[in-house]
Design an enzyme around this catalytic site. Structure first.
Site, short mmCIF file in Angstrom:
data_model
loop_
_atom_site.label_atom_id
_atom_site.label_comp_id
_atom_site.label_asym_id
_atom_site.label_seq_id
_atom_site.Cartn_x
_atom_site.Cartn_y
_atom_site.Cartn_z
N THR A 42 0.80 -1.34 0.00
CA THR A 42 0.26 0.09 0.14
C THR A 42 0.95 1.24 -0.18
O THR A 42 0.65 2.16 -0.85
CB THR A 42 -1.00 -0.03 1.30
N CYS A 43 1.80 1.60 0.86
CA CYS A 43 2.52 2.65 1.06
C CYS A 43 3.02 2.94 -0.45
O CYS A 43 3.14 4.19 -0.81
CB CYS A 43 3.73 2.27 1.97
N CYS A 48 1.23 5.83 0.97
CA CYS A 48 2.07 7.31 1.27
C CYS A 48 2.89 7.85 0.21
O CYS A 48 2.88 8.97 0.05
CB CYS A 48 3.34 6.85 2.36
N LYS A 51 0.53 9.39 -2.69
CA LYS A 51 -0.12 10.41 -1.99
C LYS A 51 0.64 11.61 -1.91
O LYS A 51 0.41 12.83 -2.02
CB LYS A 51 -0.71 9.92 -0.72
N TYR A 179 -7.41 10.85 8.16
CA TYR A 179 -6.51 11.51 7.47
C TYR A 179 -6.42 11.45 6.01
O TYR A 179 -6.12 12.27 5.44
CB TYR A 179 -4.89 11.17 8.02
N GLU A 183 -6.80 14.34 3.49
CA GLU A 183 -5.48 14.72 2.33
C GLU A 183 -5.94 14.84 1.07
O GLU A 183 -5.44 15.65 0.36
CB GLU A 183 -4.49 13.52 2.76
N ASP A 304 -0.49 -3.43 9.28
CA ASP A 304 -1.91 -3.11 9.47
C ASP A 304 -2.98 -4.34 9.81
O ASP A 304 -3.95 -4.31 10.26
CB ASP A 304 -2.30 -2.40 8.13
N ALA A 342 1.45 12.26 10.86
CA ALA A 342 1.19 13.59 10.09
C ALA A 342 0.01 13.55 9.35
O ALA A 342 -0.51 12.33 9.19
CB ALA A 342 2.36 13.94 9.16
N HIS A 437 16.32 31.28 14.52
CA HIS A 437 15.45 32.25 14.22
C HIS A 437 15.73 32.73 12.60
O HIS A 437 16.91 32.71 12.28
CB HIS A 437 15.73 33.59 15.06
N GLU A 442 10.85 27.86 16.15
CA GLU A 442 11.32 28.37 17.33
C GLU A 442 10.34 28.63 18.42
O GLU A 442 10.50 28.67 19.55
CB GLU A 442 12.05 29.68 16.85
#
Ligand SMILES: Cc1cc2nc3c(=O)[nH]c(=O)nc-3n(C[C@H](O)[C@H](O)[C@H](O)COP(=O)(O)OP(=O)(O)OC[C@H]3O[C@@H](n4cnc5c(N)ncnc54)[C@H](O)[C@@H]3O)c2cc1C
Length: 460
Positions: A42-43, A48, A51, A179, A183, A304, A342, A437, A442
């Site tokens: 699948t990935c 993933c 996608k 997700y 997405e 899975d 994520a 920075h 930050e």
């Protein structure tokens, strides 16, 4: 002479199966791996990787829009879906070949066939051939679900087909709030389609921090994605060249494509697990112990199909640990705590550890630090967007137990923050780290003011 044809028979050539097969072979085991579709699983083939390529494609729109504020004139960019899909397919074919070559180099025999379990030591291939194996590894993954049958369900597609649409639809109706649904909403919207997202729950991204859910919904609605919660698709009808979806709320949505992304149940059916005596857990996956061993001593399951945490790195880690345990003389249990995750929406979400609600339910005292602001990049372009950063801290120990970010680069930020969370870093360690920075990240080391502090009520 061994009673077995092989030491290990792996069913499924996805993230988990490929890793387990390769490492087992490197430990000296005789390994056969059966894959019924394409090596990579699948990935690599329809998850993933393709996608993320589509996500990258979809983000150019915002960049083009922002460009004017920075002095660029890119007023007439043109997008071509067939080019994107052809290029994506080329890359996926390359990866599939690379995975196949890696397995073969390690000495794994690959069989292009469906495989089913006959008994605790026997696997049967599609041509009827049987293989006797000392150990069997179930790594069959999960598959898209269409939920309860509704009239016209045959007009709906899943994420599998979304990767191969001949053209970019003008309008897409997506059902689901997880997700994958979110997405794809971002992908289609970014590429220029109008998108309606329908979800039966009260808000998208169940399981994520509530502030993240609210913030992301607001952001994607600003991008023009229509989010309808508290309802679901009740029927789909063909209306000339288009589709008409009737919602449980009574509304109708006219669309070119209906995509269902409603979760992915484990692939446990039709592969002989019952007849071999393999127990299925309450979560619908193969029941396993911490070493991924099923209720049958010679049969293991990873990824899975066990429905533990359904992410590629987890399947890979479980596959590796399985091979080390069984063939490397190194019993290894996988630690499923603090797995970062994520959502490659626009803006992106990255999260690790406890949500605020989880922390407040589990910890005696929870401190929350939260910051929301317009990112520097959006100032010249005038883009209406805000970043959200949130730390959840154990108020008794000062340990950071959760980190949640919504904004550009969130996934990259949280991968690194996950190291600190996993190590048990304290909020004081974050504070002692010098800021870099000017960055968005930050803010994670400069948030000084608690935005909330909660004491758990004593149980009655
Ligand atoms: C659209 C989408 C996006 C995703 N995005 C992400 C992401 O961004 N990050 C992330 O970490 N995860 C993501 N995932 C989840 C990730 O793809 C899975 O967690 C991961 O692939 C699980 O690996 P696995 O080895 O358990 O199963 P799979 O990769 O699904 O592999 C199982 C393999 O077994 C084969 N198979 C099944 N039954 C048989 C049989 N009887 N005989 C022979 N072969 C069989 C299948 O064809 C398949 O190739 C995504 C998934 C989807 C669908």
């Amino acid at each position: 002479m061994s009673d077995y044809d092989v030491d290990l028979f792996v069913i499924g050539g996805g993230s988990g199966g490929v890793r387990a097969g390769r490492i087992a072979a490197q430990h000296g085991a005789r390994v056969v791996l059966a894959e019924e579709y394409r090596v990579g699983g699948t990935c690599v083939i329809r998850g993933c990787v393709p996608k993320k390529l589509l996500v990258y494609a979809s983000r150019f729109r915002a960049e083009f829009e922002d460009a004017a504020g920075y002095g660029w004139d890119v007023s007439h960019p043109v997008f071509d879906w067939p080019t994107l899909i052809a290029n994506k397919d080329k890359e996926i074919a390359r990866l599939e070949a690379a995975y196949t070559a890696t397995l073969q180099r390690a000495g794994v025999t690959i069989v292009e066939s469906r495989a089913v379990v006959v008994d605790p030591h026997t696997v049967q291939l599609a041509d009827g051939k049987r293989v006797r194996a000392r150990h069997i590894l179930i790594a069959t993954g999960a598959a898209p679900s269409y939920g309860d049958p509704i009239p016209g369900i045959e007009f709906a597609i899943s994420s599998n087909e979304a990767f191969h649409l001949p053209q970019l639809p003008r309008h897409v109706l997506i059902q689901g709030g997880g997700y994958i649904a979110v997405e794809f909403a971002g992908i289609f919207s970014g590429l220029g389609a109008q998108v309606t997202l329908v979800y039966r729950g009260d808000n998208i991204l169940r399981g994520f921090d509530d502030d993240v859910r609210t913030h992301l919904r607001m952001e994607i609605e600003k991008h023009g994605i229509r989010v309808l919660t508290g309802c679901k698709v009740a029927a789909i009808e063909r209306k000339e060249a288009r589709l008409s979806a009737r919602l449980s709320s009574g509304n109708h949505v006219s669309t070119d494509c209906v995509l269902f992304a409603m979760g992915r149940p484990p692939n446990v059916g039709g592969i002989g697990l019952g007849q071999a005596g393999v127990e299925i857990a309450k979560n619908g996956g193969v029941a396993v112990d911490e070493y991924s061993r099923s209720s049958v001593a010679s049969i293991y399951a990873i990824g899975d199909v066990t429905n533990r945490i359904n992410l590629t790195p987890v399947a890979i880690r479980e596959g590796h640990a399985f091979a080390d345990t069984l063939f490397g003389g190194r019993p290894t249990a996988v630690d499923h705590a603090n797995v970062p995750t994520a959502v490659f929406s626009d803006p992106e979400v990255g999260a690790v550890g406890l949500t605020e609600a989880e922390a407040r339910a589990r910890l005696a005292r929870t401190d929350v630090y939260k910051s929301m602001f317009r990112p520097l990049k959006a100032t010249l372009s005038g883009r209406d967007t805000a970043v959200l950063l949130k730390l959840v801290v154990d108020g008794s120990t000062d340990r950071v137990v959760g980190c949640h970010v919504v904004g550009e680069g969130a996934a990259e930020m949280v991968q690194l923050a996950a190291v600190a969370v996993k190590m048990g870093a304290a909020k004081a360690d974050f504070d002692a780290t010098m800021a870099l920075h000017p960055t968005t990240a930050e803010e994670l080391v400069t948030m000084r003011q608690k935005t909330g502090s909660y004491v758990r009520e004593a149980a009655e």
